[in-house]
Design a protein around this motif. Structure first.
Motif, PDB file in Angstrom:
ATOM      1  N   VAL A  56       0.852  -1.186   0.000  1.00  7.68           N
ATOM      2  CA  VAL A  56       0.000   0.000   0.000  1.00  7.68           C
ATOM      3  C   VAL A  56       0.890   1.240   0.000  1.00  7.68           C
ATOM      4  O   VAL A  56       1.761   1.383   0.852  1.00  7.68           O
ATOM      5  N   ALA A  57       0.636   2.150  -0.956  1.00  6.74           N
ATOM      6  CA  ALA A  57       1.448   3.356  -1.083  1.00  6.74           C
ATOM      7  C   ALA A  57       0.795   4.580  -0.439  1.00  6.74           C
ATOM      8  O   ALA A  57       1.475   5.562  -0.159  1.00  6.74           O
ATOM      9  N   SER A  58      -0.524   4.523  -0.206  1.00  4.22           N
ATOM     10  CA  SER A  58      -1.209   5.654   0.422  1.00  4.22           C
ATOM     11  C   SER A  58      -2.276   5.134   1.381  1.00  4.22           C
ATOM     12  O   SER A  58      -2.822   4.042   1.174  1.00  4.22           O
ATOM     13  N   PRO A  59      -2.578   5.920   2.435  1.00  4.33           N
ATOM     14  CA  PRO A  59      -3.589   5.466   3.399  1.00  4.33           C
ATOM     15  C   PRO A  59      -4.952   5.277   2.715  1.00  4.33           C
ATOM     16  O   PRO A  59      -5.389   6.126   1.943  1.00  4.33           O
ATOM     17  N   GLN A  60      -5.590   4.174   2.992  1.00  2.00           N
ATOM     18  CA  GLN A  60      -6.888   3.880   2.387  1.00  2.00           C
ATOM     19  C   GLN A  60      -7.540   2.694   3.073  1.00  2.00           C
ATOM     20  O   GLN A  60      -6.887   1.922   3.750  1.00  2.00           O
ATOM     21  N   ILE A  61      -8.832   2.581   2.890  1.00  2.00           N
ATOM     22  CA  ILE A  61      -9.566   1.402   3.336  1.00  2.00           C
ATOM     23  C   ILE A  61     -10.035   0.690   2.071  1.00  2.00           C
ATOM     24  O   ILE A  61     -10.648   1.297   1.192  1.00  2.00           O
ATOM     25  N   VAL A  62      -9.698  -0.598   1.967  1.00  3.71           N
ATOM     26  CA  VAL A  62     -10.006  -1.353   0.758  1.00  3.71           C
ATOM     27  C   VAL A  62     -10.786  -2.606   1.123  1.00  3.71           C
ATOM     28  O   VAL A  62     -10.409  -3.332   2.038  1.00  3.71           O
ATOM     29  N   LEU A  63     -11.855  -2.839   0.406  1.00  2.00           N
ATOM     30  CA  LEU A  63     -12.611  -4.080   0.530  1.00  2.00           C
ATOM     31  C   LEU A  63     -12.435  -4.858  -0.767  1.00  2.00           C
ATOM     32  O   LEU A  63     -12.749  -4.358  -1.846  1.00  2.00           O
ATOM     33  N   ASN A  64     -11.911  -6.060  -0.652  1.00  3.89           N
ATOM     34  CA  ASN A  64     -11.675  -6.890  -1.832  1.00  3.89           C
ATOM     35  C   ASN A  64     -12.642  -8.059  -1.864  1.00  3.89           C
ATOM     36  O   ASN A  64     -12.982  -8.625  -0.837  1.00  3.89           O
ATOM     37  N   ARG A  65     -13.041  -8.423  -3.060  1.00  5.00           N
ATOM     38  CA  ARG A  65     -13.831  -9.637  -3.283  1.00  5.00           C
ATOM     39  C   ARG A  65     -12.972 -10.536  -4.163  1.00  5.00           C
ATOM     40  O   ARG A  65     -12.517 -10.129  -5.225  1.00  5.00           O
ATOM     41  N   LEU A  66     -12.738 -11.771  -3.695  1.00  8.75           N
ATOM     42  CA  LEU A  66     -11.898 -12.715  -4.436  1.00  8.75           C
ATOM     43  C   LEU A  66     -12.756 -13.827  -5.020  1.00  8.75           C
ATOM     44  O   LEU A  66     -13.654 -14.340  -4.354  1.00  8.75           O
ATOM     45  N   ILE A  67     -12.442 -14.207  -6.256  1.00  9.32           N
ATOM     46  CA  ILE A  67     -13.162 -15.270  -6.962  1.00  9.32           C
ATOM     47  C   ILE A  67     -12.132 -16.146  -7.667  1.00  9.32           C
ATOM     48  O   ILE A  67     -11.254 -15.637  -8.368  1.00  9.32           O
ATOM     49  N   LEU A  68     -12.251 -17.463  -7.504  1.00 10.44           N
ATOM     50  CA  LEU A  68     -11.398 -18.408  -8.236  1.00 10.44           C
ATOM     51  C   LEU A  68     -12.101 -18.819  -9.516  1.00 10.44           C
ATOM     52  O   LEU A  68     -13.321 -18.958  -9.552  1.00 10.44           O
ATOM     53  N   VAL A  69     -11.315 -19.046 -10.563  1.00  8.61           N
ATOM     54  CA  VAL A  69     -11.840 -19.491 -11.846  1.00  8.61           C
ATOM     55  C   VAL A  69     -11.057 -20.725 -12.267  1.00  8.61           C
ATOM     56  O   VAL A  69      -9.829 -20.748 -12.185  1.00  8.61           O
ATOM     57  N   ASP A  70     -11.785 -21.773 -12.730  1.00  8.51           N
ATOM     58  CA  ASP A  70     -11.086 -22.970 -13.195  1.00  8.51           C
ATOM     59  C   ASP A  70     -10.971 -22.960 -14.719  1.00  8.51           C
ATOM     60  O   ASP A  70     -11.435 -22.036 -15.395  1.00  8.51           O
ATOM     61  N   ALA A  71     -10.348 -23.990 -15.263  1.00  9.22           N
ATOM     62  CA  ALA A  71     -10.070 -24.062 -16.703  1.00  9.22           C
ATOM     63  C   ALA A  71     -11.336 -24.083 -17.556  1.00  9.22           C
ATOM     64  O   ALA A  71     -11.320 -23.670 -18.711  1.00  9.22           O
ATOM     65  N   LYS A  72     -12.451 -24.542 -16.987  1.00  7.59           N
ATOM     66  CA  LYS A  72     -13.717 -24.593 -17.727  1.00  7.59           C
ATOM     67  C   LYS A  72     -14.516 -23.303 -17.601  1.00  7.59           C
ATOM     68  O   LYS A  72     -15.597 -23.188 -18.154  1.00  7.59           O
ATOM     69  N   GLY A  73     -13.998 -22.346 -16.829  1.00  6.11           N
ATOM     70  CA  GLY A  73     -14.697 -21.080 -16.637  1.00  6.11           C
ATOM     71  C   GLY A  73     -15.608 -21.065 -15.423  1.00  6.11           C
ATOM     72  O   GLY A  73     -16.269 -20.059 -15.166  1.00  6.11           O
ATOM     73  N   ASN A  74     -15.678 -22.172 -14.656  1.00 12.06           N
ATOM     74  CA  ASN A  74     -16.483 -22.192 -13.434  1.00 12.06           C
ATOM     75  C   ASN A  74     -15.886 -21.213 -12.440  1.00 12.06           C
ATOM     76  O   ASN A  74     -14.668 -21.162 -12.253  1.00 12.06           O
ATOM     77  N   ARG A  75     -16.758 -20.435 -11.789  1.00 11.87           N
ATOM     78  CA  ARG A  75     -16.314 -19.450 -10.808  1.00 11.87           C
ATOM     79  C   ARG A  75     -16.780 -19.836  -9.415  1.00 11.87           C
ATOM     80  O   ARG A  75     -17.878 -20.312  -9.238  1.00 11.87           O
ATOM     81  N   SER A  76     -15.901 -19.594  -8.452  1.00 14.05           N
ATOM     82  CA  SER A  76     -16.260 -19.841  -7.055  1.00 14.05           C
ATOM     83  C   SER A  76     -17.225 -18.767  -6.580  1.00 14.05           C
ATOM     84  O   SER A  76     -17.355 -17.702  -7.202  1.00 14.05           O
ATOM     85  N   GLU A  77     -17.861 -19.039  -5.458  1.00  9.70           N
ATOM     86  CA  GLU A  77     -18.643 -18.006  -4.784  1.00  9.70           C
ATOM     87  C   GLU A  77     -17.644 -16.942  -4.335  1.00  9.70           C
ATOM     88  O   GLU A  77     -16.519 -17.259  -3.941  1.00  9.70           O
ATOM     89  N   PRO A  78     -18.015 -15.665  -4.381  1.00  8.16           N
ATOM     90  CA  PRO A  78     -17.094 -14.616  -3.922  1.00  8.16           C
ATOM     91  C   PRO A  78     -16.755 -14.791  -2.436  1.00  8.16           C
ATOM     92  O   PRO A  78     -17.585 -15.214  -1.653  1.00  8.16           O
ATOM     93  N   TYR A  79     -15.533 -14.462  -2.097  1.00  9.50           N
ATOM     94  CA  TYR A  79     -15.093 -14.494  -0.706  1.00  9.50           C
ATOM     95  C   TYR A  79     -14.659 -13.093  -0.339  1.00  9.50           C
ATOM     96  O   TYR A  79     -13.909 -12.462  -1.047  1.00  9.50           O
TER      97      TYR A  79
END
Length: 126
Positions: free
Chosen positions: A103-126
């Motif tokens: 982090v280069a500057s003060p901030q509050i960040v909310l991230n949503r992570l999603i995994l994707v497999d070779a067939k394009g299936n996506r995980s539920e967001p975490y």
């Protein structure tokens, strides 16, 4: 004669039970779902400025073919796609991988992570 017949039947039953136990113990685990799932993320709550921190993402994937991680910043319209083909997760049904953030500057960040497999299936967001 009846006694010998019961002994033979007992031996056959014991052998059948032994075989079932052997097969169930030596068989590989049956994948639960072909869709990837993020099971846990170990990430620091606070990052000091200009300090690089490491996060660990744990996952499950019934097909063992996870290829990407999509990270969306929820308060901004930005996203980052991380190619996981070189992260050592190929062929893993359960496991983890690491990612770093600075982090280069003060901030509050909310991230949503999603995994994707070779067939394009996506995980539920975490």
């Amino acid at each position: 004669m009846l006694k010998k017949g019961l002994i033979v039947v007992g031996i056959i039953l014991a052998a059948a039970i032994g075989y079932i136990v052997y097969v169930s113990v030596t068989s590989p685990p049956i994948p639960t779902s072909p869709i990837p799932k993020i099971t846990n993320i170990d990430f620091p709550e606070k990052i000091n400025l200009n300090e690089e921190v490491q996060a660990t993402v744990e996952f499950e994937d019934g097909d063992g073919d996870v290829v990407q991680l999509i990270s969306n910043e929820l308060d901004k319209a930005t996203h980052e796609i991380m190619d996981l083909t070189e992260a050592g997760v190929a062929g893993m049904y359960t496991g983890s991988f690491s990612l770093t953030q600075q982090v280069a500057s003060p901030q509050i960040v909310l991230n949503r992570l999603i995994l994707v497999d070779a067939k394009g299936n996506r995980s539920e967001p975490y």
